[in-house]
Structure formats: structure tokens, C-alpha cells
Design a protein around this motif. Structure first.
Motif, PDB file in Angstrom:
ATOM      1  N   ALA A 126      -9.404   7.555  -4.206  1.00 20.43           N
ATOM      2  CA  ALA A 126      -9.690   5.934  -4.622  1.00 20.43           C
ATOM      3  C   ALA A 126     -10.484   5.970  -5.760  1.00 20.43           C
ATOM      4  O   ALA A 126     -10.488   5.403  -6.843  1.00 20.43           O
ATOM      5  CB  ALA A 126     -10.089   5.420  -3.467  1.00 20.43           C
ATOM      6  N   LYS A 127     -11.587   7.006  -5.641  1.00 18.73           N
ATOM      7  CA  LYS A 127     -12.522   7.123  -6.744  1.00 18.73           C
ATOM      8  C   LYS A 127     -11.979   7.740  -7.991  1.00 18.73           C
ATOM      9  O   LYS A 127     -12.507   7.273  -9.076  1.00 18.73           O
ATOM     10  CB  LYS A 127     -13.724   8.067  -6.290  1.00 18.73           C
ATOM     11  CG  LYS A 127     -15.024   8.388  -7.362  1.00 18.73           C
ATOM     12  CD  LYS A 127     -15.685   7.183  -7.656  1.00 18.73           C
ATOM     13  CE  LYS A 127     -16.805   7.695  -8.597  1.00 18.73           C
ATOM     14  NZ  LYS A 127     -16.893   6.870  -9.748  1.00 18.73           N
ATOM     15  N   ASP A 150       0.833  -1.141  -0.045  1.00 21.35           N
ATOM     16  CA  ASP A 150      -0.209  -0.104   0.019  1.00 21.35           C
ATOM     17  C   ASP A 150       0.869   1.267   0.008  1.00 21.35           C
ATOM     18  O   ASP A 150       0.600   2.103  -0.638  1.00 21.35           O
ATOM     19  CB  ASP A 150      -0.855  -0.087   1.293  1.00 21.35           C
ATOM     20  CG  ASP A 150      -2.087  -0.827   1.179  1.00 21.35           C
ATOM     21  OD1 ASP A 150      -2.448  -1.305   0.141  1.00 21.35           O
ATOM     22  OD2 ASP A 150      -2.600  -1.230   2.189  1.00 21.35           O
ATOM     23  N   THR A 171      -9.121   7.587  -8.962  1.00 23.90           N
ATOM     24  CA  THR A 171      -7.994   6.495  -9.435  1.00 23.90           C
ATOM     25  C   THR A 171      -8.761   5.462 -10.231  1.00 23.90           C
ATOM     26  O   THR A 171      -8.642   4.768 -11.423  1.00 23.90           O
ATOM     27  CB  THR A 171      -7.192   5.804  -8.361  1.00 23.90           C
ATOM     28  OG1 THR A 171      -6.419   6.968  -8.020  1.00 23.90           O
ATOM     29  CG2 THR A 171      -6.175   4.703  -9.053  1.00 23.90           C
ATOM     30  N   SER A 172      -9.999   4.954  -9.650  1.00 23.17           N
ATOM     31  CA  SER A 172     -10.880   3.951  -9.887  1.00 23.17           C
ATOM     32  C   SER A 172     -11.438   4.296 -11.496  1.00 23.17           C
ATOM     33  O   SER A 172     -11.518   3.830 -12.259  1.00 23.17           O
ATOM     34  CB  SER A 172     -12.034   3.486  -9.117  1.00 23.17           C
ATOM     35  OG  SER A 172     -11.535   2.918  -8.013  1.00 23.17           O
ATOM     36  N   PRO A 180      -6.453   1.848  -6.122  1.00 25.59           N
ATOM     37  CA  PRO A 180      -7.741   2.228  -5.191  1.00 25.59           C
ATOM     38  C   PRO A 180      -8.078   1.557  -4.155  1.00 25.59           C
ATOM     39  O   PRO A 180      -8.333   2.227  -3.111  1.00 25.59           O
ATOM     40  CB  PRO A 180      -8.915   1.677  -6.326  1.00 25.59           C
ATOM     41  CG  PRO A 180      -8.212   1.615  -7.760  1.00 25.59           C
ATOM     42  CD  PRO A 180      -6.748   0.841  -7.238  1.00 25.59           C
ATOM     43  N   SER A 181      -7.775   0.337  -3.812  1.00 30.47           N
ATOM     44  CA  SER A 181      -7.982  -0.224  -2.517  1.00 30.47           C
ATOM     45  C   SER A 181      -6.896   0.424  -1.512  1.00 30.47           C
ATOM     46  O   SER A 181      -7.356   0.397  -0.262  1.00 30.47           O
ATOM     47  CB  SER A 181      -7.686  -1.908  -2.591  1.00 30.47           C
ATOM     48  OG  SER A 181      -8.686  -2.557  -3.512  1.00 30.47           O
ATOM     49  N   SER A 182      -5.834   0.350  -2.156  1.00 30.26           N
ATOM     50  CA  SER A 182      -4.639   1.014  -1.026  1.00 30.26           C
ATOM     51  C   SER A 182      -5.277   2.378  -0.525  1.00 30.26           C
ATOM     52  O   SER A 182      -4.960   2.858   0.769  1.00 30.26           O
ATOM     53  CB  SER A 182      -3.255   1.166  -1.910  1.00 30.26           C
ATOM     54  OG  SER A 182      -2.892   0.055  -2.033  1.00 30.26           O
ATOM     55  N   LEU A 183      -5.790   3.180  -1.493  1.00 28.22           N
ATOM     56  CA  LEU A 183      -6.135   4.499  -1.023  1.00 28.22           C
ATOM     57  C   LEU A 183      -7.482   4.617  -0.160  1.00 28.22           C
ATOM     58  O   LEU A 183      -7.346   5.342   0.617  1.00 28.22           O
ATOM     59  CB  LEU A 183      -6.513   5.215  -2.447  1.00 28.22           C
ATOM     60  CG  LEU A 183      -5.336   5.741  -3.167  1.00 28.22           C
ATOM     61  CD1 LEU A 183      -5.574   6.055  -4.626  1.00 28.22           C
ATOM     62  CD2 LEU A 183      -4.661   6.915  -2.546  1.00 28.22           C
ATOM     63  N   GLU A 184      -8.346   3.508  -0.364  1.00 33.87           N
ATOM     64  CA  GLU A 184      -9.441   3.395   0.712  1.00 33.87           C
ATOM     65  C   GLU A 184      -8.740   3.049   1.855  1.00 33.87           C
ATOM     66  O   GLU A 184      -9.418   3.486   2.987  1.00 33.87           O
ATOM     67  CB  GLU A 184     -10.196   2.165   0.166  1.00 33.87           C
ATOM     68  CG  GLU A 184     -11.197   2.795  -0.935  1.00 33.87           C
ATOM     69  CD  GLU A 184     -12.399   3.490  -0.621  1.00 33.87           C
ATOM     70  OE1 GLU A 184     -12.559   3.697   0.557  1.00 33.87           O
ATOM     71  OE2 GLU A 184     -12.875   3.978  -1.665  1.00 33.87           O
TER      72      GLU A 184
END
Length: 168
Positions: free
Chosen positions: A100-101, A56, A103-104, A88-92
């Protein structure tokens, strides 16, 4: 944002432990401490497998470096793209849902089916051509307008998960 006034910038990782780097928070800029963690983990990854927490850190720092210097197109063009699938999961996980959004959405723009891989990112950029620079620029604008203090959130995440980080 990090309170950087009067604080020193740590030029590079100098062999400190996790606790030693965290203890430097009162004297050194947070962004420089996060860079030191990244430097240590980049060295470590050459010899040992990294934990999810450690990945992460590398993913978020790769995004910060690349997007701040040349946008999402640069992130997807350079070796940092190897973190695209987990970013995205790392940012979440570090508490940055807006980043995250964004980047997604940048990933979704590439229209990759199935797992996101380096090869599929390369193929998507080839397919999209120069148009991708302009289109991903819209994500860049959103990223730069985002008020999340990513380095601060990452440092808080590091402190909360320090038991799962080994720098040497």
C-alpha cells in the motif's frame, strides 16, 4: 508465499460459487484461485455493480498482473489505472501495508491534485514523459523486494468476506 508444490493450476473460472472456489484451496494453487475470482468478477461487472470487497479483489489483481509484467508505469498506462484511486486502501484492507505504501508513493509521484481519475493519470504520464518509466522503476524495485504474500493475503481476505462476494 503460496505452497504451490503438487497443486494444480485452475485455468479459468468455470461457474463455481464462492464456497466451491474456496473449497478448492487444498488442491489448487492460491494464485490460480484468486485469478478465478477475478475472472468471475470481471464478467459480473458488465451486468451488476460490485461491492467494495469485489472491487478490492479486482484492484489488487490488476496491480499484481500489471506491476509484475511491466511495473507501475504499465499499471498507470493500461486500463488497470481505473483502480489507482482505491488501490492503496484495497491493499491496506487485505493486510499488505508495505505494498500500500509503495503504491501510494507511486501515485504521489504523479503529482495529481484532487481526486485521482483516469484522465488525470493520463495527463500526468504525458507531462512526465519517458522519465516516468525510470522514476516509477524505483517503486517497481521496492515492490519486487516486498515480502508480503499478496495472493495469499487476498485469498484470506476473500475467505473472511465471502458473504459479500457474489460471483454470478
Amino acid at each position: 508465499m503460496s505452497e504451490a508444490k503438487g497443486k494444480k493450476f485452475l485455468d479459468s473460472y468455470g461457474g463455481q460459487t464462492v464456497d466451491q472456489l474456496i473449497a478448492m484451496e487444498s488442491d489448487y494453487r492460491i494464485d490460480s484461485l484468486v485469478l478465478a475470482f477475478e475472472g468471475a468478477l470481471l464478467q459480473k461487472q458488465e451486468k451488476k455493480k460490485l461491492s467494495r470487497i469485489e472491487l478490492d479483489i479486482l484492484a489488487v489483481e490488476a496491480m499484481e498482473r500489471e506491476v509484475n509484467n511491466g511495473g507501475y508505469h504499465q499499471f498507470f498506462l493500461n486500463s488497470s489505472k481505473k483502480f489507482a484511486a482505491i488501490l492503496p486502501s484495497s491493499l491496506e484492507r487485505i493486510g499488505c501495508p508495505a505494498a500500500a505504501k509503495i503504491t501510494s508513493d507511486a501515485l504521489a509521484y504523479l503529482k495529481i491534485s484532487g481526486d485521482v481519475t483516469v484522465a488525470k493519470i493520463d495527463a500526468a504520464l504525458d507531462r512526465l514523459g519517458d522519465k516516468a518509466i525510470t522514476d516509477l522503476g524505483k517503486m517497481d524495485n521496492r515492490y519486487f523486494q516486498n515480502k508480503e504474500a499478496i495472493a495469499d493475503k487476498l485469498f484470506t481476505y476473500i475467505k473472511a468476506n465471502k458473504g459479500e462476494i457474489v460471483l454470478k
